[in-house]
Design a protein around this motif. Sequence first.
Motif, PDB file in Angstrom:
ATOM      1  N   GLY A  68     -22.522   5.362  44.549  1.00  0.00           N
ATOM      2  CA  GLY A  68     -21.179   4.867  44.815  1.00  0.00           C
ATOM      3  C   GLY A  68     -20.848   4.859  46.293  1.00  0.00           C
ATOM      4  N   LEU A  69     -21.238   5.920  46.989  1.00  0.00           N
ATOM      5  CA  LEU A  69     -20.998   5.976  48.435  1.00  0.00           C
ATOM      6  C   LEU A  69     -21.809   4.912  49.165  1.00  0.00           C
ATOM      7  CD1 LEU A  69     -20.917   9.815  49.189  1.00  0.00           C
ATOM      8  CD2 LEU A  69     -19.013   8.206  49.264  1.00  0.00           C
ATOM      9  N   SER A 206     -12.074   1.721  47.609  1.00  0.00           N
ATOM     10  CA  SER A 206     -11.999   2.719  46.546  1.00  0.00           C
ATOM     11  C   SER A 206     -10.639   2.695  45.856  1.00  0.00           C
ATOM     12  CB  SER A 206     -12.271   4.113  47.132  1.00  0.00           C
ATOM     13  OG  SER A 206     -13.551   4.180  47.720  1.00  0.00           O
ATOM     14  N   SER A 207      -9.581   2.457  46.638  1.00  0.00           N
ATOM     15  CA  SER A 207      -8.223   2.468  46.080  1.00  0.00           C
ATOM     16  C   SER A 207      -8.021   1.339  45.078  1.00  0.00           C
ATOM     17  CB  SER A 207      -7.195   2.359  47.211  1.00  0.00           C
ATOM     18  OG  SER A 207      -7.288   3.453  48.099  1.00  0.00           O
ATOM     19  N   ILE A 208      -8.384   0.101  45.464  1.00  0.00           N
ATOM     20  CA  ILE A 208      -8.134  -1.010  44.538  1.00  0.00           C
ATOM     21  C   ILE A 208      -9.111  -0.983  43.367  1.00  0.00           C
ATOM     22  CG2 ILE A 208      -7.146  -2.446  46.348  1.00  0.00           C
ATOM     23  CD1 ILE A 208      -9.712  -4.075  46.370  1.00  0.00           C
ATOM     24  N   GLN A 219     -20.284  -0.934  37.524  1.00  0.00           N
ATOM     25  CA  GLN A 219     -20.914  -0.519  38.774  1.00  0.00           C
ATOM     26  C   GLN A 219     -20.525   0.924  39.098  1.00  0.00           C
ATOM     27  OE1 GLN A 219     -19.191  -3.868  41.006  1.00  0.00           O
ATOM     28  NE2 GLN A 219     -21.272  -4.529  41.457  1.00  0.00           N
ATOM     29  N   PRO A 220     -21.477   1.735  39.555  1.00  0.00           N
ATOM     30  CA  PRO A 220     -21.188   3.140  39.869  1.00  0.00           C
ATOM     31  C   PRO A 220     -20.505   3.310  41.226  1.00  0.00           C
ATOM     32  CG  PRO A 220     -23.488   2.674  40.296  1.00  0.00           C
ATOM     33  CD  PRO A 220     -22.913   1.414  39.717  1.00  0.00           C
ATOM     34  N   ALA A 221     -19.377   2.637  41.407  1.00  0.00           N
ATOM     35  CA  ALA A 221     -18.635   2.748  42.657  1.00  0.00           C
ATOM     36  C   ALA A 221     -17.769   4.005  42.627  1.00  0.00           C
ATOM     37  CB  ALA A 221     -17.767   1.517  42.868  1.00  0.00           C
ATOM     38  N   ILE A 222     -17.418   4.513  43.796  1.00  0.00           N
ATOM     39  CA  ILE A 222     -16.611   5.735  43.874  1.00  0.00           C
ATOM     40  C   ILE A 222     -15.264   5.536  43.189  1.00  0.00           C
ATOM     41  CG2 ILE A 222     -15.347   7.242  45.455  1.00  0.00           C
ATOM     42  CD1 ILE A 222     -18.225   7.963  45.269  1.00  0.00           C
ATOM     43  N   PHE A 243     -16.332  16.461  43.264  1.00  0.00           N
ATOM     44  CA  PHE A 243     -17.442  16.188  44.181  1.00  0.00           C
ATOM     45  C   PHE A 243     -17.455  14.745  44.702  1.00  0.00           C
ATOM     46  CE2 PHE A 243     -19.079  19.871  41.710  1.00  0.00           C
ATOM     47  CZ  PHE A 243     -19.171  20.764  42.775  1.00  0.00           C
ATOM     48  N   PRO A 244     -17.232  13.726  43.855  1.00  0.00           N
ATOM     49  CA  PRO A 244     -17.116  12.372  44.405  1.00  0.00           C
ATOM     50  C   PRO A 244     -15.962  12.242  45.395  1.00  0.00           C
ATOM     51  CG  PRO A 244     -17.496  12.272  42.049  1.00  0.00           C
ATOM     52  CD  PRO A 244     -17.228  13.703  42.375  1.00  0.00           C
TER      53      PRO A 244
END
Length: 273
Positions: A68-69, A206-208, A219-222, A243-244
């Motif tokens: 994700g990062l 990450s916010s939207i 998708q493994p996004a944060i 942790f994320p």
Amino acid sequence: MRLNQRQKAKGLLVFAFIFLTAVAISGYFCHDAAMATDFSIKNMPPCLKYPFGTDWLGRNMFYRTLTGLSMSIIIGICAAGVSAVMALLLGISAATLGKKADSVITFLIDMVMGIPHILLLILISYACGKGLKGVIVGVALTHWTSLARLIRAEVLQLKESEYIQIAGKLGHSRLQIAYKHMLPHLLPQFLVGLVLLFPHAILHESSITFLGFGLSTEQPAIGVILSESMKYLIMGKWWLALFPGIMLVLTVVLFDVGGNSLRKIWDPNSVHE
């Protein structure tokens, strides 16, 4: 003392670069492992084998966080790069193409800055179909204004310089003056501004995504990880968000540290004893 501060800034810049590069590369190679499921180890708390624990599908949260990062960093680089180039071109154009162009571009800057940032970002991302394309376009079109205003102010100061006025009297065109005489002086501000755009781009992506207007849930996004983990917090699965979230904040802080360190290295006046 000032020399020590510059050396410290160089050390921080190198550390930030190495760490962020390592995260981006390792996340790319961990993608398959991040998507692998194993129900026999689902909802495991952090341990030596799984330092970030596992989720409700038995997916390794350490690999998912790295992936994700990595995705956030790539999106931040693409979006911030496009946004910074827009700012450079519009900032130079506003200050060199005459009063009419300056008025139009200044009005555009004020209009974009006057709209709530996250609202405009969501609207653009949604209009572009969300997903990776929508996020990059949305972030790129909403983060150029501050840098464009800064570059415009720098160009206005340069226009008053004696060598710029002499170049104009020698018959150099506005394009030649901007390219040969102004651009070299603007590159440090441009590069520092580019680096400092990264943390904003990553946070807004990450916010939207967290709100459901960004990357898809596949998708493994944060943002996806944090959004999905909210429903499990009341069940005591604290590690799914902790942790994320920490790694996202650390990534943003390191980008900010890198930008400020770069500014201190290039601008001695910004380094105080």
